[in-house]
Design a protein around this motif. Structure first.
Motif, PDB file in Angstrom:
ATOM      1  N   MET A   1       0.838  -1.194   0.000  1.00 53.06           N
ATOM      2  CA  MET A   1       0.000   0.000   0.000  1.00 53.06           C
ATOM      3  C   MET A   1       0.876   1.247   0.000  1.00 53.06           C
ATOM      4  SD  MET A   1      -3.083  -0.945   2.597  1.00 53.06           S
ATOM      5  CE  MET A   1      -2.142  -1.446   3.992  1.00 53.06           C
ATOM      6  N   THR A   2       1.910   1.218   0.880  1.00 49.42           N
ATOM      7  CA  THR A   2       2.689   2.418   1.176  1.00 49.42           C
ATOM      8  C   THR A   2       3.558   2.874   0.004  1.00 49.42           C
ATOM      9  OG1 THR A   2       2.771   1.621   3.444  1.00 49.42           O
ATOM     10  CG2 THR A   2       4.287   3.398   2.873  1.00 49.42           C
ATOM     11  N   GLU A   3       3.626   4.176  -0.167  1.00 48.94           N
ATOM     12  CA  GLU A   3       4.497   4.788  -1.189  1.00 48.94           C
ATOM     13  C   GLU A   3       5.301   5.891  -0.511  1.00 48.94           C
ATOM     14  OE1 GLU A   3       2.018   6.234  -4.336  1.00 48.94           O
ATOM     15  OE2 GLU A   3       1.162   4.242  -4.727  1.00 48.94           O
TER      16      GLU A   3
ATOM     17  N   GLY B   1       2.010   7.495   3.115  1.00 47.26           N
ATOM     18  CA  GLY B   1       2.223   6.603   4.245  1.00 47.26           C
ATOM     19  C   GLY B   1       0.918   6.436   5.000  1.00 47.26           C
ATOM     20  N   SER B   2       0.779   7.222   6.065  1.00 47.57           N
ATOM     21  CA  SER B   2      -0.460   7.147   6.840  1.00 47.57           C
ATOM     22  C   SER B   2      -1.663   7.507   5.967  1.00 47.57           C
ATOM     23  CB  SER B   2      -0.398   8.126   8.017  1.00 47.57           C
ATOM     24  OG  SER B   2       0.711   7.815   8.827  1.00 47.57           O
ATOM     25  N   ASP B   3      -1.452   8.426   5.063  1.00 51.44           N
ATOM     26  CA  ASP B   3      -2.530   8.846   4.160  1.00 51.44           C
ATOM     27  C   ASP B   3      -2.523   7.937   2.932  1.00 51.44           C
ATOM     28  OD1 ASP B   3      -4.391  10.157   2.690  1.00 51.44           O
ATOM     29  OD2 ASP B   3      -3.178  11.967   2.338  1.00 51.44           O
TER      30      ASP B   3
ATOM     31  N   HIS C   1       7.098   1.642  -1.537  1.00 47.79           N
ATOM     32  CA  HIS C   1       8.282   1.375  -0.722  1.00 47.79           C
ATOM     33  C   HIS C   1       7.889   0.826   0.642  1.00 47.79           C
ATOM     34  CE1 HIS C   1       9.027   5.342   1.768  1.00 47.79           C
ATOM     35  NE2 HIS C   1       7.800   4.926   1.870  1.00 47.79           N
ATOM     36  N   PHE C   2       8.908   0.384   1.390  1.00 46.16           N
ATOM     37  CA  PHE C   2       8.678  -0.241   2.707  1.00 46.16           C
ATOM     38  C   PHE C   2       7.860  -1.529   2.601  1.00 46.16           C
ATOM     39  CE2 PHE C   2       8.691   4.113   5.152  1.00 46.16           C
ATOM     40  CZ  PHE C   2      10.059   4.213   4.971  1.00 46.16           C
ATOM     41  N   ILE C   3       7.998  -2.271   1.522  1.00 48.67           N
ATOM     42  CA  ILE C   3       7.154  -3.462   1.378  1.00 48.67           C
ATOM     43  C   ILE C   3       7.885  -4.683   1.933  1.00 48.67           C
ATOM     44  CG2 ILE C   3       5.771  -4.866  -0.212  1.00 48.67           C
ATOM     45  CD1 ILE C   3       4.990  -1.779   0.234  1.00 48.67           C
ATOM     46  N   SER C   4       7.343  -5.179   3.039  1.00 48.77           N
ATOM     47  CA  SER C   4       7.996  -6.266   3.782  1.00 48.77           C
ATOM     48  C   SER C   4       8.080  -7.541   2.965  1.00 48.77           C
ATOM     49  CB  SER C   4       7.207  -6.575   5.056  1.00 48.77           C
ATOM     50  OG  SER C   4       7.197  -5.466   5.893  1.00 48.77           O
ATOM     51  N   HIS C   5       9.175  -8.210   3.116  1.00 47.84           N
ATOM     52  CA  HIS C   5       9.490  -9.521   2.525  1.00 47.84           C
ATOM     53  C   HIS C   5       9.132  -9.668   1.046  1.00 47.84           C
ATOM     54  CE1 HIS C   5       5.486 -10.513   4.462  1.00 47.84           C
ATOM     55  NE2 HIS C   5       5.286 -11.044   3.294  1.00 47.84           N
TER      56      HIS C   5
ATOM     57  N   GLY D   1      -0.070   1.047  10.617  1.00 44.67           N
ATOM     58  CA  GLY D   1      -0.752   2.207  11.209  1.00 44.67           C
ATOM     59  C   GLY D   1      -0.012   2.673  12.439  1.00 44.67           C
ATOM     60  N   THR D   2       0.511   3.906  12.397  1.00 41.10           N
ATOM     61  CA  THR D   2       1.295   4.415  13.528  1.00 41.10           C
ATOM     62  C   THR D   2       0.413   4.555  14.776  1.00 41.10           C
ATOM     63  OG1 THR D   2       0.762   6.698  12.979  1.00 41.10           O
ATOM     64  CG2 THR D   2       2.749   5.779  11.960  1.00 41.10           C
ATOM     65  N   SER D   3       1.062   4.752  15.915  1.00 39.16           N
ATOM     66  CA  SER D   3       0.303   4.946  17.163  1.00 39.16           C
ATOM     67  C   SER D   3      -0.673   6.112  17.021  1.00 39.16           C
ATOM     68  CB  SER D   3       1.265   5.228  18.324  1.00 39.16           C
ATOM     69  OG  SER D   3       1.942   4.046  18.687  1.00 39.16           O
ATOM     70  N   GLU D   4      -0.229   7.150  16.294  1.00 40.22           N
ATOM     71  CA  GLU D   4      -1.095   8.324  16.131  1.00 40.22           C
ATOM     72  C   GLU D   4      -2.337   7.952  15.323  1.00 40.22           C
ATOM     73  OE1 GLU D   4       2.289   8.360  15.535  1.00 40.22           O
ATOM     74  OE2 GLU D   4       2.613   9.213  17.528  1.00 40.22           O
ATOM     75  N   ILE D   5      -2.126   7.136  14.293  1.00 36.94           N
ATOM     76  CA  ILE D   5      -3.268   6.731  13.458  1.00 36.94           C
ATOM     77  C   ILE D   5      -4.225   5.850  14.274  1.00 36.94           C
ATOM     78  CG2 ILE D   5      -3.923   5.361  11.419  1.00 36.94           C
ATOM     79  CD1 ILE D   5      -2.802   8.245  10.831  1.00 36.94           C
TER      80      ILE D   5
HETATM   81  C1  LIG Z   1       9.968  -2.058   8.328  1.00 38.60           C
HETATM   82  C2  LIG Z   1       8.713  -1.607   7.696  1.00 38.60           C
HETATM   83  C3  LIG Z   1       7.936  -2.506   6.979  1.00 38.60           C
HETATM   84  C4  LIG Z   1       6.755  -2.107   6.375  1.00 38.60           C
HETATM   85  N1  LIG Z   1       6.026  -3.022   5.646  1.00 38.60           N
HETATM   86  C5  LIG Z   1       4.981  -2.575   4.895  1.00 38.60           C
HETATM   87  C6  LIG Z   1       4.309  -3.447   3.990  1.00 38.60           C
HETATM   88  O1  LIG Z   1       4.618  -4.643   3.912  1.00 38.60           O
HETATM   89  N2  LIG Z   1       3.327  -2.956   3.209  1.00 38.60           N
HETATM   90  C7  LIG Z   1       2.946  -1.640   3.267  1.00 38.60           C
HETATM   91  O2  LIG Z   1       2.052  -1.260   2.535  1.00 38.60           O
HETATM   92  N3  LIG Z   1       3.534  -0.791   4.145  1.00 38.60           N
HETATM   93  C8  LIG Z   1       4.547  -1.214   4.935  1.00 38.60           C
HETATM   94  N4  LIG Z   1       5.182  -0.353   5.811  1.00 38.60           N
HETATM   95  C9  LIG Z   1       4.757   1.029   5.838  1.00 38.60           C
HETATM   96  C10 LIG Z   1       4.105   1.463   7.146  1.00 38.60           C
HETATM   97  O3  LIG Z   1       2.811   0.959   7.245  1.00 38.60           O
HETATM   98  C11 LIG Z   1       4.185   2.986   7.171  1.00 38.60           C
HETATM   99  O4  LIG Z   1       5.528   3.279   7.475  1.00 38.60           O
HETATM  100  C12 LIG Z   1       3.257   3.622   8.149  1.00 38.60           C
HETATM  101  O5  LIG Z   1       1.930   3.463   7.755  1.00 38.60           O
HETATM  102  C13 LIG Z   1       3.561   5.108   8.337  1.00 38.60           C
HETATM  103  O6  LIG Z   1       3.756   5.767   7.133  1.00 38.60           O
HETATM  104  P1  LIG Z   1       5.043   6.676   6.935  1.00 38.60           P
HETATM  105  O7  LIG Z   1       6.198   5.925   7.321  1.00 38.60           O
HETATM  106  O8  LIG Z   1       4.997   7.224   5.555  1.00 38.60           O
HETATM  107  O9  LIG Z   1       4.876   7.862   7.956  1.00 38.60           O
HETATM  108  P2  LIG Z   1       4.013   9.194   7.813  1.00 38.60           P
HETATM  109  O10 LIG Z   1       2.623   8.837   7.383  1.00 38.60           O
HETATM  110  O11 LIG Z   1       4.741  10.179   6.987  1.00 38.60           O
HETATM  111  O12 LIG Z   1       3.968   9.669   9.284  1.00 38.60           O
HETATM  112  C14 LIG Z   1       5.016  10.439   9.907  1.00 38.60           C
HETATM  113  C15 LIG Z   1       4.551  10.857  11.277  1.00 38.60           C
HETATM  114  O13 LIG Z   1       3.395  11.682  11.170  1.00 38.60           O
HETATM  115  C16 LIG Z   1       2.349  11.172  11.936  1.00 38.60           C
HETATM  116  N5  LIG Z   1       1.071  11.431  11.290  1.00 38.60           N
HETATM  117  C17 LIG Z   1       0.737  11.247   9.998  1.00 38.60           C
HETATM  118  N6  LIG Z   1      -0.549  11.571   9.804  1.00 38.60           N
HETATM  119  C18 LIG Z   1      -1.031  11.961  10.996  1.00 38.60           C
HETATM  120  C19 LIG Z   1      -2.296  12.423  11.453  1.00 38.60           C
HETATM  121  N7  LIG Z   1      -3.328  12.521  10.619  1.00 38.60           N
HETATM  122  N8  LIG Z   1      -2.417  12.740  12.741  1.00 38.60           N
HETATM  123  C20 LIG Z   1      -1.372  12.641  13.600  1.00 38.60           C
HETATM  124  N9  LIG Z   1      -0.170  12.209  13.222  1.00 38.60           N
HETATM  125  C21 LIG Z   1      -0.002  11.892  11.936  1.00 38.60           C
HETATM  126  C22 LIG Z   1       2.615   9.678  11.980  1.00 38.60           C
HETATM  127  O14 LIG Z   1       1.947   9.106  13.080  1.00 38.60           O
HETATM  128  C23 LIG Z   1       4.123   9.669  12.119  1.00 38.60           C
HETATM  129  O15 LIG Z   1       4.453   9.896  13.461  1.00 38.60           O
HETATM  130  C24 LIG Z   1       6.340  -0.748   6.480  1.00 38.60           C
HETATM  131  C25 LIG Z   1       7.101   0.134   7.227  1.00 38.60           C
HETATM  132  C26 LIG Z   1       8.269  -0.268   7.828  1.00 38.60           C
HETATM  133  C27 LIG Z   1       9.056   0.725   8.597  1.00 38.60           C
END
Ligand SMILES: Cc1cc2nc3c(=O)[nH]c(=O)nc-3n(C[C@H](O)[C@H](O)[C@H](O)COP(=O)(O)OP(=O)(O)OC[C@H]3O[C@@H](n4cnc5c(N)ncnc54)[C@H](O)[C@@H]3O)c2cc1C
Lengths: 386, 259
Positions: A124-126, A130-132, A154-158, A367-371
């Protein structure tokens, strides 16, 4: 309300624990050193898991899976979570979303994944999304009966050890009263297709041996039947199937917290300073007490969410609470363990520093803790009309 | 082929095991489990059936309520049914009484083969298999390091320090197996879920037609008079070699009457 595990639940815990301790723990140091799982070892562990009937625990029995309900899966995940991530993922639980396969997809993707013949990853992630998630730009366009995919993830596991990817891409834009809204769809895309490149991402502080990758799509052509679910309904797919996946992060975090706490307790009971086990000093003992409370609470939140899935009363906030609290508890427990071990906790001689590093990603992925807090807060505000 | 596998629920050897006030094993003090040595018996029975392509396995245990856990564990590894002999009067039974009860329970099942572990991990007497074979008039083949059944013939290999002996016998037979027979399998998830649907029959002494006076602590042929905890391990002696290490070592061994 029954807090006592039944016979089957105890058997699940006992069996996975035995497998993890016997088949996975002995290889943890090697994986840590190599930042890789040697191919032969990976194949050996996978074969053992398949022969033992411990593979694809999350998949229905009719399809050849373990046939566990959500509580059973959570308990199994908790025990798998004790081990090195790279190793425990070899006892694969294929993405639940594959259960959305229809027609030829079932023989081509779903069943071979359950049999351990093919391996999936989920993208999903690009870099810009990320969160969006909806802001993704990777797109799939119809060309006759086929789809042509362009873009990157990017960040696509395995992905480096997968045979195909469950890909989410935009397939158009809907005009809505609140402005234009991207349509997201799911696809099944085989590795090795012309124009499709998988590159190892940079090395990550957490989970050595388990790699994240970049996926690049340059006019990758796939036939129409590789569309997973309905066109434009990608978010429904994620909603229907990925809640349980989020609970996996919670459960594995609980399992790892338990192992780390057990290790810290044993150290606190044996390490003597000032003529006493350091665990007898309130300054140390109270930290350990707080850890146990948090781990128990995280465990209960996780099992409650799973129980609600089984009972059909589950809402997104249930898994969000469990994922949030369990991943933050793991952070607290691993940090405490470093403190209790003192300098030794930072040395690669003990697994403490590894657990401490590994813990970090759990608050970010799925999904980060914030999400998670956002999801929980929406469930609070929505009924109030806000 | 009908196979009965004897399984015992024992206090986990990894726990801090102790005795109750009446000098019997305290079964409540530590978690119980299916005796590891019986897991090998379960595995062998499953393999015999897998190789033969047919066969029915019944697990039999004698023990208090909690012993049903041993049956569940075995049933989650495979097999078809369980039989649990449970009766308050059995408390404190010795090997002779145990073999009497198990023999009665096995007789009802009319098996072609009885497979059991070489010993239980709590009592470690190793005598019940031979007693049972004797009581039931079965060919008794004990301490098998490997086991094959072909047609009416059982072949086992028994390993000792001096020799490896191959022994054959005819069915019906009782075989006790050692840990050399090969690792026991993990229960599969499917097996775990299926175990609860397999029938487990509960029998009392009355069901088996056994007089309670013949079993239990009162009927035991031996009695435990006294129990003492093993003294804590003493700190060792370190011999530093200052050119006379060999002499010091010899003196140490001589003082302990080792040489
Ligand atoms: C090792 C690893 C493996 C992963 N594997 C996969 C995978 O297999 N497939 C896949 O699709 N993804 C994968 N991910 C992606 C992961 O799900 C994303 O990293 C995550 O969703 C956060 O996106 P981001 O890193 O772009 O951070 P961002 O979205 O840029 O967030 C940065 C910061 O801003 C905060 N933030 C963003 N929006 C808000 C908001 N609305 N309110 C408050 N705070 C906010 C976030 O909480 C974070 O603290 C992987 C990531 C890692 C690190």
């Amino acid at each position: 309300m029954d807090f006592v595990p039944n016979d089957e639940q105890r058997a699940i815990v006992e069996t996975v624990r035995a497998f993890v301790e016997t088949e996975l723990y002995p290889h943890e140091d090697l994986v840590e050193q190599l930042d890789d799982v040697p191919k032969e070892l990976a194949a050996e562990i996978q074969t053992k898991a398949i022969n033992a009937g411990l593979y694809a625990a999350n998949m229905p029995e009719e399809l050849g899976g373990g046939g566990l309900n959500a509580v059973g899966v959570a308990l199994a995940e908790r025990e798998f979570g004790r081990a090195s991530y790279a190793l425990q993922m070899l006892v694969a639980r294929p993405s639940n979303i594959l259960q959305a396969c229809t027609g030829d997809q079932i023989e081509e993707y779903l069943l071979p994944s359950i049999r351990g013949e093919r391996h999936d990853c989920l993208a999903m992630t690009e870099p810009g999304a990320g969160s969006d998630v909806r802001s993704m730009t990777t797109k799939a366009e119809r060309h006759g009966d086929d789809w042509i995919i362009n873009g990157g993830k990017h960040f696509i596991s395995h992905a480096d050890v997968s045979d195909f990817v469950i890909l989410f891409a935009t397939t158009g834009v809907d005009e809505t009263p609140r402005g234009p809204k991207k349509r997201i769809s799911g696809f099944l895309v085989d590795m090795g297709l012309p124009g499709f490149e998988v590159r190892r991402g940079s090395s990550c502080v957490s989970h050595r041996g388990y790699h994240q990758c970049e996926l690049l799509f340059d006019n990758v052509r796939i036939p129409g039947y590789k569309l997973l679910g309905e066109e434009g309904r990608g978010f429904d797919l994620m909603g229907d199937w990925l809640g349980a996946t989020r609970l996996t992060v919670a459960a594995t975090s609980v399992g790892r917290s338990q192992r780390v706490l057990e290790t810290a307790l044993s150290w606190a009971a044996n390490r003597k300073q000032f003529g006493q086990p350091i665990g007898n000093f309130q300054g140390v003992g109270f930290q350990l007490a707080d850890c146990e409370v948090a781990v128990d609470a995280a465990d209960l939140l996780t099992l409650r969410a799973a129980d609600r899935i089984d009972k059909g009363t589950y809402v997104d906030a249930d898994a969000a609470k469990a994922k949030l609290f369990a991943s933050e508890t793991l952070a607290k427990v691993t940090d405490t363990a470093v403190q209790v071990f003192g300098g030794m906790g930072l040395m690669s001689e003990t697994p403490i520093e590894r657990w401490w590093r590994d813990a970090r990603v759990e608050r970010i992925w799925d999904g980060t803790s914030e999400i998670q807090r956002h999801i929980i807060n929406r469930s609070q505000m929505k009924p109030l009309g806000a | 082929m009908k196979i009965v596998v004897l399984v015992k629920h024992v206090p986990d050897a990894a726990g801090d095991r102790s005795f109750s006030g009446d000098t019997t094993t305290d079964r409540a003090a530590v978690d119980g489990r299916l005796s590891e040595l019986d897991e090998y018996a379960v595995e062998q029975a499953l393999q015999v059936v897998e190789k033969a392509g047919e066969g029915e396995i019944t697990f039999l245990t004698m023990g208090p309520e909690a012993a049903s856990e041993a049956l569940r564990k075995a049933l989650s590894m495979g097999g078809d049914a369980g039989v649990h002999v449970v009766d308050d009067a059995l408390h404190g039974s010795d090997a002779i009484a145990t073999s009497l009860v198990l023999a009665a329970a096995v007789r009802r099942l009319e098996p072609d083969v009885v497979i059991c572990g070489m010993a239980s991990t709590d009592g470690t007497m190793s005598v019940v298999p031979a007693m049972l074979a004797e009581r039931l008039g079965l060919t008794g083949l004990t301490l098998a390091a490997s086991l094959t059944i072909e047609g009416n013939t059982v072949t086992i290999r028994r390993d000792s320090d001096e020799a490896s002996t191959t022994i054959t016998g005819s069915l019906p037979a009782l075989i006790s197996v050692t840990d050399q027979t090969g690792e026991a399998r993990y229960p599969s998830f499917k097996g775990i879920m299926a175990a609860k649907k397999k029938p487990v029959e509960t029998l009392t002494l009355a069901d088996l037609g056994i007089d309670p006076a013949q079993v239990g602590l009162g009927a035991a042929w031996s009695a435990v008079d006294n129990i003492a905890k093993r003294p804590a391990r003493q700190a060792g002696t370190i011999v530093t070699d200052e050119g006379d290490g060999g002499v010091k070592l010899a003196d140490f061994l001589a003082a302990g009457k080792f040489i």
